[in-house]
Design a protein around this motif. Structure first.
Motif, PDB file in Angstrom:
ATOM      1  N   GLN A 292       0.839  -1.190   0.000  1.00 18.26           N
ATOM      2  CA  GLN A 292       0.000   0.000   0.000  1.00 18.26           C
ATOM      3  C   GLN A 292       0.883   1.252   0.000  1.00 18.26           C
ATOM      4  OE1 GLN A 292      -3.459  -0.292  -0.142  1.00 18.26           O
ATOM      5  NE2 GLN A 292      -2.922  -2.462  -0.406  1.00 18.26           N
ATOM      6  N   VAL A 293       0.677   2.118  -0.969  1.00 17.15           N
ATOM      7  CA  VAL A 293       1.482   3.327  -1.117  1.00 17.15           C
ATOM      8  C   VAL A 293       0.616   4.548  -0.833  1.00 17.15           C
ATOM      9  CG1 VAL A 293       2.964   4.674  -2.671  1.00 17.15           C
ATOM     10  CG2 VAL A 293       2.873   2.183  -2.883  1.00 17.15           C
ATOM     11  N   GLU A 294       1.156   5.489  -0.069  1.00 15.75           N
ATOM     12  CA  GLU A 294       0.410   6.710   0.265  1.00 15.75           C
ATOM     13  C   GLU A 294       1.368   7.894   0.313  1.00 15.75           C
ATOM     14  OE1 GLU A 294      -2.505   8.554   3.787  1.00 15.75           O
ATOM     15  OE2 GLU A 294      -1.320   6.733   4.143  1.00 15.75           O
ATOM     16  N   ARG A 295       0.919   9.035  -0.222  1.00 16.24           N
ATOM     17  CA  ARG A 295       1.703  10.270  -0.113  1.00 16.24           C
ATOM     18  C   ARG A 295       1.150  11.083   1.054  1.00 16.24           C
ATOM     19  NH1 ARG A 295       5.584  12.116  -2.861  1.00 16.24           N
ATOM     20  NH2 ARG A 295       5.136  10.615  -4.526  1.00 16.24           N
TER      21      ARG A 295
ATOM     22  N   ASP B 135       4.672  23.210   1.808  1.00 13.09           N
ATOM     23  CA  ASP B 135       3.948  23.199   0.543  1.00 13.09           C
ATOM     24  C   ASP B 135       4.644  22.376  -0.536  1.00 13.09           C
ATOM     25  OD1 ASP B 135       2.018  24.902   1.627  1.00 13.09           O
ATOM     26  OD2 ASP B 135       3.156  26.695   1.045  1.00 13.09           O
ATOM     27  N   THR B 136       5.901  22.034  -0.317  1.00 10.04           N
ATOM     28  CA  THR B 136       6.646  21.311  -1.345  1.00 10.04           C
ATOM     29  C   THR B 136       7.083  19.916  -0.924  1.00 10.04           C
ATOM     30  OG1 THR B 136       8.678  22.403  -0.594  1.00 10.04           O
ATOM     31  CG2 THR B 136       7.527  23.407  -2.457  1.00 10.04           C
ATOM     32  N   SER B 137       7.217  19.661   0.374  1.00  6.64           N
ATOM     33  CA  SER B 137       7.757  18.379   0.833  1.00  6.64           C
ATOM     34  C   SER B 137       6.648  17.395   1.177  1.00  6.64           C
ATOM     35  CB  SER B 137       8.661  18.585   2.048  1.00  6.64           C
ATOM     36  OG  SER B 137       7.915  19.064   3.153  1.00  6.64           O
ATOM     37  N   SER B 138       7.006  16.109   1.145  1.00  5.38           N
ATOM     38  CA  SER B 138       6.054  15.053   1.498  1.00  5.38           C
ATOM     39  C   SER B 138       6.827  13.776   1.799  1.00  5.38           C
ATOM     40  CB  SER B 138       5.053  14.798   0.359  1.00  5.38           C
ATOM     41  OG  SER B 138       5.721  14.310  -0.798  1.00  5.38           O
ATOM     42  N   PHE B 139       6.143  12.825   2.416  1.00  4.26           N
ATOM     43  CA  PHE B 139       6.637  11.458   2.563  1.00  4.26           C
ATOM     44  C   PHE B 139       5.811  10.574   1.624  1.00  4.26           C
ATOM     45  CE2 PHE B 139       8.532  10.926   7.143  1.00  4.26           C
ATOM     46  CZ  PHE B 139       9.623  11.703   6.773  1.00  4.26           C
ATOM     47  N   LEU B 140       6.490   9.723   0.880  1.00  2.46           N
ATOM     48  CA  LEU B 140       5.812   8.632   0.203  1.00  2.46           C
ATOM     49  C   LEU B 140       6.044   7.400   1.065  1.00  2.46           C
ATOM     50  CD1 LEU B 140       4.308   7.708  -2.433  1.00  2.46           C
ATOM     51  CD2 LEU B 140       6.542   6.899  -3.217  1.00  2.46           C
TER      52      LEU B 140
END
Length: 395
Positions: free
Chosen positions: A213-216, A260-265
């Motif tokens: 399962q992949v989530e951003r 506003d630009t960063s995230s974890f996948l």
């Protein structure tokens, strides 16, 4: 240098025109931005930062970042040497380390400078840059100017200026870049060579069968405690590019200053257990999966890395990015998904004038990185199977 050019060196990115920095030097890349550099400054307080700002009246005509730190030479040696050095450093803190000055940082790549060629000559900028290095890097035994991009005439000219002043050219790791220019992920998949399409298709189907399962996740602060040990696993296992690990606080500052630009996948098993993540940033037409963490006990032998890399490319395409910066190392997998290797070189010089004649000629041998094999990425004929990449239920 023109008498109306003013040169200043600032100790923090906070004293530099940040919008201009992001436009001219970072060129929109989120992980070269002023906000990112402020995160580096706070995460590595033992490192010295210097920012060259050249101005003519109200106009800034030149920018560069310079850093100085102690390079742990045991990172380049067998593990047993590092274990031995830890004991010696209890009484000799500087054992097997040297002062390293750089135009650039270990965490960023490609050009670390900009100048307005209409208002400032190449010679004047390079001379000011070298003088700034001498001022900032007062405790450095070695100086690196990085990175010069192969095939760019302006980079070759600037590098030649340094090579004519006692520097030696050394090879850096190449960058793995996927050029999208607004292309959809389906179109990109279809242009891959047949063997890569077959390989990737199988990996994605296997991941689906495993129930991955992949989530951003945008606000990833609640996940840092769970993810940081996975990052340390990957860091400890690194063989191609070793450096000191990012502290946990680095992830906190990224979340705070680049919301506003960063995230974890994130990647989870079908039971919901977190087994991998990637820290990513998207902005300015650039998508950059930056740091990865994995639970090797649960991901070894699985298609986890292929799945996450492809999901990053899908996201880059969805965001209309012109390029996906996949960074350094793991070149086989990255070329499989369509990355081109962009060569980079550095100019290196020993700072001691009396040691320079003896050691400088050895620097290309001592410092140059082994270059990976380049593989054909795209098909050379029309599509032969007409198949689209398989969907993944968690996409």
């Amino acid at each position: 240098m023109s008498t109306d050019t003013t040169t200043r060196i600032h100790p923090s990115i906070r004293h530099v025109p940040q919008a201009l920095w992001d436009e001219k030097l970072a060129e929109g890349h989120p992980f070269k931005s002023a906000a990112f550099l402020s995160c580096l400054e706070d995460s590595f307080p033992e490192r010295k930062f210097g920012y060259l700002v050249m101005s003519q009246g109200e106009d800034v005509v030149g920018l560069a970042v310079i850093t100085e730190e102690r390079l742990d030479l045991t990172l380049l040696m067998p593990d047993r040497v590092g274990a031995m050095a830890k004991g010696v450093r209890r009484v000799m803190p500087g054992f097997l380390s040297l002062g390293l000055g750089m135009v650039g940082t270990f965490e960023t790549a490609q050009r670390h400078w900009w100048y307005d060629a209409r208002k400032l000559s190449e010679h004047d900028f390079a001379q000011a840059l070298l003088e700034a290095c001498d001022e900032v890097c007062t405790n450095s035994a070695l100086l690196l100017v990085r990175d010069f991009m192969e095939g760019l005439p302006e980079d070759l000219r600037l590098e030649s200026w340094f090579l004519g002043r006692g520097f030696k050219q050394v090879a850096n790791h190449p960058m793995a870049m996927v050029t999208l220019e607004g292309m959809s992920s389906e179109d990109h998949f279809q242009r891959l060579k047949k063997k890569s399409r077959q390989n990737l298709r199988k990996k994605l189907k296997d991941a689906e069968a495993l129930g991955f399962q992949v989530e951003r996740v945008r606000d990833f602060r609640p996940l840092i405690d769970e993810c940081y040990p996975l990052y340390l696993q990957v860091h400890e296992g690194a063989s191609e590019f070793k450096r000191n690990p990012f502290p946990r606080a680095f992830f906190e500052t990224i979340a705070e200053r680049m919301p506003d630009t960063s995230s974890f996948l994130t990647l989870r098993t079908k039971e919901g257990q977190l087994i991998a993540f990637i820290l990513t940033a998207t902005g300015g037409g650039v998508h950059n999966p930056f740091l990865i963490g994995m639970d090797y006990a649960r991901t070894e032998g699985t298609p986890a890395y292929y799945l996450m890399l492809w999901k990053e490319l899908e996201h880059a395409a969805q965001q209309g990015c012109r390029v996906a910066d996949l960074g350094l190392t793991s070149y086989f997998v990255k070329q499989t998904v369509g990355a081109e290797l962009e060569g980079m070189t550095m100019a290196a010089r020993l700072q001691s004038p009396w040691l320079r004649p003896l050691i400088n000629p050895l620097l290309p041998l001592l410092l140059s990185e082994k270059q990976p094999e380049e593989r054909r990425r795209f098909r050379v004929s029309t599509p032969d199977d007409g198949q689209q990449p398989p969907s993944h239920k968690a996409a």
